[in-house]
Design a protein around this motif. Structure first.
Motif, PDB file in Angstrom:
ATOM      1  N   ALA A   1       0.845  -1.205   0.000  1.00 34.51           N
ATOM      2  CA  ALA A   1       0.000   0.000   0.000  1.00 34.51           C
ATOM      3  C   ALA A   1       0.875   1.248   0.000  1.00 34.51           C
ATOM      4  O   ALA A   1       0.547   2.253  -0.642  1.00 34.51           O
ATOM      5  CB  ALA A   1      -0.937   0.007   1.209  1.00 34.51           C
ATOM      6  N   ARG A   2       1.993   1.187   0.726  1.00 31.40           N
ATOM      7  CA  ARG A   2       2.893   2.340   0.748  1.00 31.40           C
ATOM      8  C   ARG A   2       3.443   2.623  -0.652  1.00 31.40           C
ATOM      9  O   ARG A   2       3.352   3.756  -1.135  1.00 31.40           O
ATOM     10  CB  ARG A   2       4.048   2.069   1.708  1.00 31.40           C
ATOM     11  CG  ARG A   2       5.024   3.226   1.762  1.00 31.40           C
ATOM     12  CD  ARG A   2       6.186   2.972   2.711  1.00 31.40           C
ATOM     13  NE  ARG A   2       6.998   4.185   2.828  1.00 31.40           N
ATOM     14  CZ  ARG A   2       8.173   4.218   3.419  1.00 31.40           C
ATOM     15  NH1 ARG A   2       8.676   3.135   3.979  1.00 31.40           N
ATOM     16  NH2 ARG A   2       8.843   5.354   3.480  1.00 31.40           N
ATOM     17  N   PHE A   3       4.001   1.585  -1.279  1.00 23.34           N
ATOM     18  CA  PHE A   3       4.612   1.807  -2.604  1.00 23.34           C
ATOM     19  C   PHE A   3       3.580   2.252  -3.627  1.00 23.34           C
ATOM     20  O   PHE A   3       3.873   3.018  -4.540  1.00 23.34           O
ATOM     21  CB  PHE A   3       5.351   0.545  -3.071  1.00 23.34           C
ATOM     22  CG  PHE A   3       6.672   0.386  -2.388  1.00 23.34           C
ATOM     23  CD1 PHE A   3       7.781   1.087  -2.838  1.00 23.34           C
ATOM     24  CD2 PHE A   3       6.804  -0.420  -1.271  1.00 23.34           C
ATOM     25  CE1 PHE A   3       9.004   0.980  -2.202  1.00 23.34           C
ATOM     26  CE2 PHE A   3       8.026  -0.535  -0.622  1.00 23.34           C
ATOM     27  CZ  PHE A   3       9.128   0.163  -1.078  1.00 23.34           C
ATOM     28  N   GLU A   4       2.343   1.781  -3.473  1.00 24.14           N
ATOM     29  CA  GLU A   4       1.325   2.073  -4.478  1.00 24.14           C
ATOM     30  C   GLU A   4       0.620   3.404  -4.256  1.00 24.14           C
ATOM     31  O   GLU A   4       0.075   3.974  -5.189  1.00 24.14           O
ATOM     32  CB  GLU A   4       0.300   0.924  -4.520  1.00 24.14           C
ATOM     33  CG  GLU A   4       0.871  -0.296  -5.245  1.00 24.14           C
ATOM     34  CD  GLU A   4       0.154  -1.590  -4.913  1.00 24.14           C
ATOM     35  OE1 GLU A   4      -0.870  -1.544  -4.217  1.00 24.14           O
ATOM     36  OE2 GLU A   4       0.650  -2.654  -5.341  1.00 24.14           O
ATOM     37  N   THR A   5       0.617   3.923  -3.014  1.00 24.93           N
ATOM     38  CA  THR A   5      -0.239   5.072  -2.717  1.00 24.93           C
ATOM     39  C   THR A   5       0.503   6.287  -2.153  1.00 24.93           C
ATOM     40  O   THR A   5       0.041   7.418  -2.316  1.00 24.93           O
ATOM     41  CB  THR A   5      -1.344   4.653  -1.697  1.00 24.93           C
ATOM     42  OG1 THR A   5      -1.853   3.380  -2.058  1.00 24.93           O
ATOM     43  CG2 THR A   5      -2.488   5.656  -1.673  1.00 24.93           C
ATOM     44  N   ALA A   6       1.627   6.074  -1.460  1.00 21.83           N
ATOM     45  CA  ALA A   6       2.263   7.202  -0.766  1.00 21.83           C
ATOM     46  C   ALA A   6       2.879   8.190  -1.751  1.00 21.83           C
ATOM     47  O   ALA A   6       3.222   7.834  -2.878  1.00 21.83           O
ATOM     48  CB  ALA A   6       3.329   6.685   0.192  1.00 21.83           C
TER      49      ALA A   6
END
Ligand code: ZN
Ligand code: ZN
Ligand code: ZN
Ligand code: ZN
Lengths: 412, 412
Positions: free
Chosen positions: B70-75
């Motif tokens: 989720a971090r790599f995809e959204t941050a």
């Protein structure tokens, strides 16, 4: 293939409301998130929502009930005064650097009910002591924070023991979604409206400047002095970092700080209190000059008395809160065995630590100044429910004038 | 009802071996345990075994691959140089207070393979930097520590892409149990015997006091100078707190510290290297005076070159290790895409940080003294495999005498 008993759309909305309305997470802000490991679907949804809202970093700290039980069942007796202080000091460091804090509740409320109450109490005290520096940054509202709930299976099984697991979890999920106001098309608007209502109540109470509240209902005749320069709060609240957050999802209460030396009379609980995995029911307590002088309970009296003996402040009040009997959580008729919900079903009081937030200009006060004004201090903060359909409350002003506040459980 | 593809008895034994032989956890010692959340059954078994062994407190820190993704995809792009330093400083505090450290590996080794390599590398560097103070207490063996493995579903799917999930997980579980020597009636005795064998090898190597090793195999002609006062280690190792632990479950290697300025020649990898979710394969690297002057790879060359550019020490060696081709992990014929296993299938070298442990009286040396003796320092420590069935190794003494060490992949 199994269908989850939890509606994925409502779960996404709960995540969204927790991040946007609950935390009001700011772009670039870090998030420290604690949760039971069973809440992983909500943890993931919140993580996505937080990054979408601009979080710089989301760090979940997950706990497991079997790991907790393994300790109580296997560890040596000499180890129960220990807590992971290094983890709590790490959290305090994160808050110092501006991180926001979210907690997801959802564990089995009776998890520790079969364990030795002395060990449970020792672990509770060690944890509170180790956590205190981090918790103070939360209780003094240095940062924006919030608590929300996950419909855990074992929690659901306690609430609906006669239903199959999936049905019980579905029912608890519905209750959480409804209480958290995410079962509407526009949850953020619903929260805005709800916050406006609570704000109107706190504004009126703050204008009255009552010096005490007088509670009367069957078995209860209690005068709760209010702290000097107390301030009523409810719903959205501005943290010292300037962020307006909703610390509890759901919330129905308006609350303030009682005067730790000016509480007198007798009070009965109107709902059972679930504390550290045990149930305390049928509480009857007598206060004199703010201090509990007599305490008994139909069930869990020993646990209640151990709790009160935690420290000097544990025998005095740190919070008084007003919730009408018509509140949606009260009307659901459910007992959640969880303070986040049950305290929003009835007027309640809390033993222990007060919120410095609940003073005029509270953020600028020292601990000594708060104590002088009547604010209580303790390792504990335990809410229990004293309101019901028959609760009458009068506000008493400095000159002795009585103003009706509640009649028959509702705002007068 | 579903049967778990993982034998519960062998899982209990793996937990027992990790706690008793791996950590040699002492009564009254605290344990900090990191693991992927999917490894919960092993986390619970280890927690029970640790408390049974007298642990004062066990704190698992669980990570979730979907939270990571989720971090790599959204941050936001500006956030990828951040790491939870507050959590690592908490861990360092725990180690300072005497806690032991266990890590369970078991994530999908290709988890990040679809993500932007620049972001992956930035997060890797930020994490290494933030983790350094805690990691140093591990790499300098201030405390007893160990790493063991959980047969994670997605990991198993990478290794056995043609098998159904349950079968793949069962096969990986068997491979882990067998490599970890828990598929015998008396795993602790099996480890004692294995440790004695490794001790005999290290004793012989330490008596030789080679100044360099010369590796020859197809595509490889590499002279690895050994650090002054280097010491060979393998299997059980005494930490500075006096506890003899086995830092890797499994382990087959004997290893020491190369001289950071005295490595020359060309070396080819013999197995793919899985690094931060990407595969680097067909590595060919040339060293001059200890430093890499040319680096290419058939696959993942960019990632290899980014890795080497991390810092000055990332282009030099911090470890050289000997593993015969007949080692059980090599004979299994499996590629695990995980260093804990793959480095025990072949002779290998590591770019980056050396172990101060691998010096005579290493615990008493300062960082400067270690550097003077040829010990390398870096944020990274990445092992890659250079040995195979055709590997010949000579030891070269100070006066130039050559002593056969390996012939055709086996001890000479
Ligand atoms: Zn309250
Ligand atoms: Zn409260
Ligand atoms: Zn190695
Ligand atoms: Zn290595």
């Amino acid at each position: 293939m199994t269908d989850s008993p939890i509606d994925p759309t409502l779960l996404e909305r709960l995540a969204e409301v927790s991040v946007r309305t609950g935390l009001n997470l700011q772009p670039g802000q870090e998030l420290v998130l604690t949760a039971p490991v069973t809440a992983l679907p909500l943890v993931r949804a919140i993580t996505r929502a937080a990054y979408a809202a601009g979080a710089s970093l989301v760090t979940p700290l997950l706990t497991d009930s079997e790991v907790t039980l393994a300790r109580f069942e296997t560890a040596g007796d000499e180890t129960f005064d220990l807590a992971p202080g290094w983890l709590y000091s790490g959290m305090a460091e994160a808050f110092d650097r501006g991180a926001a804090r979210m907690a997801i509740v959802g564990e089995d409320p009776m998890l520790l009910s079969e364990q030795d109450p002395a060990k449970v109490s020792r672990v509770g005290k060690a944890t509170s002591t180790a956590y205190k520096p981090a918790l103070e940054k939360i209780s003094t509202f240095e940062i924006n924070w919030t608590i929300c709930a996950w419909p855990g299976e074992s929690w659901a099984a306690r609430m609906f023991p006669d239903l199959p697991t999936g049905d019980a979890q579905a029912k608890l999920a519905d209750a959480i979604f409804s209480a958290s106001r995410v079962n509407t098309d526009d949850p953020v608007a619903a929260w805005d409206e709800h916050n406006a209502t609570l704000r109107a109540r706190t504004r009126w109470l703050n204008e009255q400047r009552f010096s005490a509240l007088h509670f009367r209902s069957p078995g209860t005749d209690l005068t709760v002095g209010l702290a000097d320069d107390h301030e009523w709060h409810g719903g959205a609240s501005e943290a010292q970092n300037g962020v307006v957050c909703n610390p509890n999802i759901p919330t129905e209460e308006v609350f303030t700080t009682p005067h730790a030396q000016r509480v007198d009379g007798t009070v009965c609980s109107t709902k059972p209190l679930s504390h550290q995995g045990s149930l305390i029911d049928g509480i009857e307590v007598t206060f004199k000059d703010g201090r509990i002088v007599e305490a008994k309970a139909d069930k869990g009296g020993d646990i209640l008395r151990e709790l009160i003996a935690t420290d000097e402040g544990a025998a005095r009040l740190g919070e008084v809160a007003l919730v009408p009997h018509s509140s949606p959580i009260s009307q659901s008729g459910l007992l959640f065995y969880n303070t986040l919900f049950d305290e929003n079903a009835a007027c309640h009081i809390a033993l222990g630590q007060c919120y410095s937030k609940c003073f005029l200009d509270g953020a600028s006060l020292t601990a000594e100044q708060i104590a002088e004004k009547g604010g209580n201090s303790s390792l504990i903060h335990v809410d229990w429910m004293i309101g019901g359909a028959e609760t009458d409350i009068d506000g008493i002003t400095a000159d002795g004038t009585r103003v009706p506040v509640f009649r028959a459980g509702e705002w007068a």
